[in-house]
Design a protein around this motif. Sequence first.
Motif, PDB file in Angstrom:
ATOM      1  N   UNK A  75      21.873  -8.218  -1.690  1.00  0.00           N
ATOM      2  CA  UNK A  75      20.703  -8.920  -2.198  1.00  0.00           C
ATOM      3  C   UNK A  75      19.412  -8.138  -2.091  1.00  0.00           C
ATOM      4  N   UNK A  76      19.503  -6.818  -2.009  1.00  0.00           N
ATOM      5  CA  UNK A  76      18.309  -5.982  -1.909  1.00  0.00           C
ATOM      6  C   UNK A  76      18.101  -5.246  -3.231  1.00  0.00           C
ATOM      7  N   UNK A  77      17.034  -5.596  -3.943  1.00  0.00           N
ATOM      8  CA  UNK A  77      16.716  -4.957  -5.224  1.00  0.00           C
ATOM      9  C   UNK A  77      15.463  -4.097  -5.115  1.00  0.00           C
ATOM     10  N   UNK A  78      15.105  -3.694  -3.898  1.00  0.00           N
ATOM     11  CA  UNK A  78      13.883  -2.916  -3.685  1.00  0.00           C
ATOM     12  C   UNK A  78      13.919  -1.606  -4.469  1.00  0.00           C
ATOM     13  N   UNK A  79      12.745  -1.199  -4.932  1.00  0.00           N
ATOM     14  CA  UNK A  79      12.611   0.015  -5.734  1.00  0.00           C
ATOM     15  C   UNK A  79      11.914   1.095  -4.926  1.00  0.00           C
ATOM     16  N   UNK A  80      12.485   2.298  -4.937  1.00  0.00           N
ATOM     17  CA  UNK A  80      11.811   3.436  -4.311  1.00  0.00           C
ATOM     18  C   UNK A  80      11.096   4.235  -5.388  1.00  0.00           C
ATOM     19  N   UNK A  81       9.796   4.412  -5.194  1.00  0.00           N
ATOM     20  CA  UNK A  81       8.963   5.162  -6.131  1.00  0.00           C
ATOM     21  C   UNK A  81       8.493   6.426  -5.438  1.00  0.00           C
ATOM     22  N   UNK A  82       8.785   7.584  -6.015  1.00  0.00           N
ATOM     23  CA  UNK A  82       8.410   8.855  -5.403  1.00  0.00           C
ATOM     24  C   UNK A  82       7.222   9.473  -6.133  1.00  0.00           C
ATOM     25  N   UNK A  83       6.550  10.403  -5.437  1.00  0.00           N
ATOM     26  CA  UNK A  83       5.412  11.088  -6.044  1.00  0.00           C
ATOM     27  C   UNK A  83       4.354  10.123  -6.533  1.00  0.00           C
ATOM     28  N   UNK A  84       3.950   9.197  -5.667  1.00  0.00           N
ATOM     29  CA  UNK A  84       3.026   8.133  -6.066  1.00  0.00           C
ATOM     30  C   UNK A  84       1.718   8.722  -6.597  1.00  0.00           C
ATOM     31  N   UNK A 130       0.845  -1.191   0.000  1.00  0.00           N
ATOM     32  CA  UNK A 130       0.000   0.000   0.000  1.00  0.00           C
ATOM     33  C   UNK A 130       0.879   1.238   0.000  1.00  0.00           C
ATOM     34  N   UNK A 131       0.692   2.083  -0.998  1.00  0.00           N
ATOM     35  CA  UNK A 131       1.441   3.329  -1.104  1.00  0.00           C
ATOM     36  C   UNK A 131       0.491   4.497  -0.872  1.00  0.00           C
ATOM     37  N   UNK A 132       1.021   5.582  -0.343  1.00  0.00           N
ATOM     38  CA  UNK A 132       0.212   6.761  -0.050  1.00  0.00           C
ATOM     39  C   UNK A 132       0.366   7.768  -1.176  1.00  0.00           C
ATOM     40  N   UNK A 133      -0.746   8.282  -1.635  1.00  0.00           N
ATOM     41  CA  UNK A 133      -0.778   9.249  -2.727  1.00  0.00           C
ATOM     42  C   UNK A 133       0.149  10.430  -2.441  1.00  0.00           C
ATOM     43  N   UNK A 134       0.973  10.761  -3.450  1.00  0.00           N
ATOM     44  CA  UNK A 134       1.915  11.882  -3.429  1.00  0.00           C
ATOM     45  C   UNK A 134       3.128  11.653  -2.525  1.00  0.00           C
ATOM     46  N   UNK A 135       3.234  10.480  -1.891  1.00  0.00           N
ATOM     47  CA  UNK A 135       4.373  10.186  -1.027  1.00  0.00           C
ATOM     48  C   UNK A 135       5.331   9.223  -1.728  1.00  0.00           C
ATOM     49  N   UNK A 136       6.436   8.898  -1.035  1.00  0.00           N
ATOM     50  CA  UNK A 136       7.372   7.894  -1.532  1.00  0.00           C
ATOM     51  C   UNK A 136       6.963   6.521  -1.028  1.00  0.00           C
ATOM     52  N   UNK A 137       7.327   5.495  -1.790  1.00  0.00           N
ATOM     53  CA  UNK A 137       6.924   4.134  -1.444  1.00  0.00           C
ATOM     54  C   UNK A 137       8.035   3.169  -1.847  1.00  0.00           C
ATOM     55  N   UNK A 138       8.255   2.154  -1.015  1.00  0.00           N
ATOM     56  CA  UNK A 138       9.257   1.133  -1.299  1.00  0.00           C
ATOM     57  C   UNK A 138       8.567  -0.139  -1.768  1.00  0.00           C
ATOM     58  N   UNK A 139       8.962  -0.618  -2.949  1.00  0.00           N
ATOM     59  CA  UNK A 139       8.483  -1.897  -3.467  1.00  0.00           C
ATOM     60  C   UNK A 139       9.566  -2.932  -3.170  1.00  0.00           C
ATOM     61  N   UNK A 140       9.310  -3.853  -2.243  1.00  0.00           N
ATOM     62  CA  UNK A 140      10.364  -4.765  -1.784  1.00  0.00           C
ATOM     63  C   UNK A 140      10.705  -5.848  -2.800  1.00  0.00           C
ATOM     64  N   UNK A 141      11.989  -6.176  -2.858  1.00  0.00           N
ATOM     65  CA  UNK A 141      12.454  -7.267  -3.717  1.00  0.00           C
ATOM     66  C   UNK A 141      13.831  -7.705  -3.219  1.00  0.00           C
ATOM     67  N   UNK A 142      14.004  -9.002  -3.031  1.00  0.00           N
ATOM     68  CA  UNK A 142      15.284  -9.517  -2.548  1.00  0.00           C
ATOM     69  C   UNK A 142      15.743 -10.672  -3.430  1.00  0.00           C
ATOM     70  N   UNK A 143      17.052 -10.943  -3.399  1.00  0.00           N
ATOM     71  CA  UNK A 143      17.618 -12.036  -4.185  1.00  0.00           C
ATOM     72  C   UNK A 143      18.869 -12.547  -3.486  1.00  0.00           C
ATOM     73  N   UNK A 144      19.321 -13.705  -3.907  1.00  0.00           N
ATOM     74  CA  UNK A 144      20.539 -14.279  -3.348  1.00  0.00           C
ATOM     75  C   UNK A 144      21.737 -13.536  -3.929  1.00  0.00           C
ATOM     76  N   UNK A 145      22.556 -12.899  -3.100  1.00  0.00           N
ATOM     77  CA  UNK A 145      23.689 -12.120  -3.622  1.00  0.00           C
ATOM     78  C   UNK A 145      24.601 -12.969  -4.498  1.00  0.00           C
TER      79      UNK A 145
END
Length: 241
Positions: A93-102, A26-41
């Motif tokens: 192993x962290x491939x999370x994406x930060x999305x701004x201005x949702x 759940x992301x908040x409108x107009x805020x930043x949000x982290x989309x989590x993603x992990x992998x084996x280094x």
Amino acid sequence: MAGIKCVMFVVVVTFPWTLTRGDEVSCVFMKSCILPCSFQPGSDVVIHWIRVSTRDQPNQPIHSYYHNEDKLSHQDQRFRTRTSLLKDQISRGNASLQLTGVEFQDEGRYKCYTSTITAGNKETFINVKVDVSITVSETENTIPCTSRKTNFSGLIWRFNHSQIILNQTRSDTLDAVSENWRQHVKYVSKSGSLTLQDLSVNQEGLYTCEYSTTDETYITTAFVNIKKDRGKPAKGSVFLK
């Protein structure tokens, strides 16, 4: 003369492939949000973030990373300057994406593809929902339209699909407000948000915003439910769709 026999050796290299369905974020409108993603280094890290296709839109490349740097030449225009990876954590192993201005248009299904030589390939799917947080007073309500900070080239607000609340081409004037709505429209922001005042049950219904730039048009729909307390002005609750 003796025949010559040829022996062919076939080497099959198999890379492990992992598919993870992921969770809802759940992301908040107009805020930043982290989309989590992990992998084996591992070595030679490749990361691709993609917004999965829908009935109306094909796959949208959002963010790519390989050869130890971002690769954004194919990034969808709507996500430009709005995405970033946590660079100091990729090696862990962290491939999370930060999305701004949702924005409301960011809702949907996302795929995180990761690959390394040692650990193989992995796909993780994330469902993104956009929530809105609105401060509601007894005398006025603000209905957001978009998180875009650039001035719009065209803005149309409609009520119940049929009534035009305003139709303007500049973000700094209320001259385009229709006669029936002038007592209710208090302010229009540069992002197209509409602030209403002196509401009654007659203003309860569906509000639609069409926010146009030189490149695209964004549409937001909100349902406003007017509740009137005894002895107090009408109070509005805004639900975004």
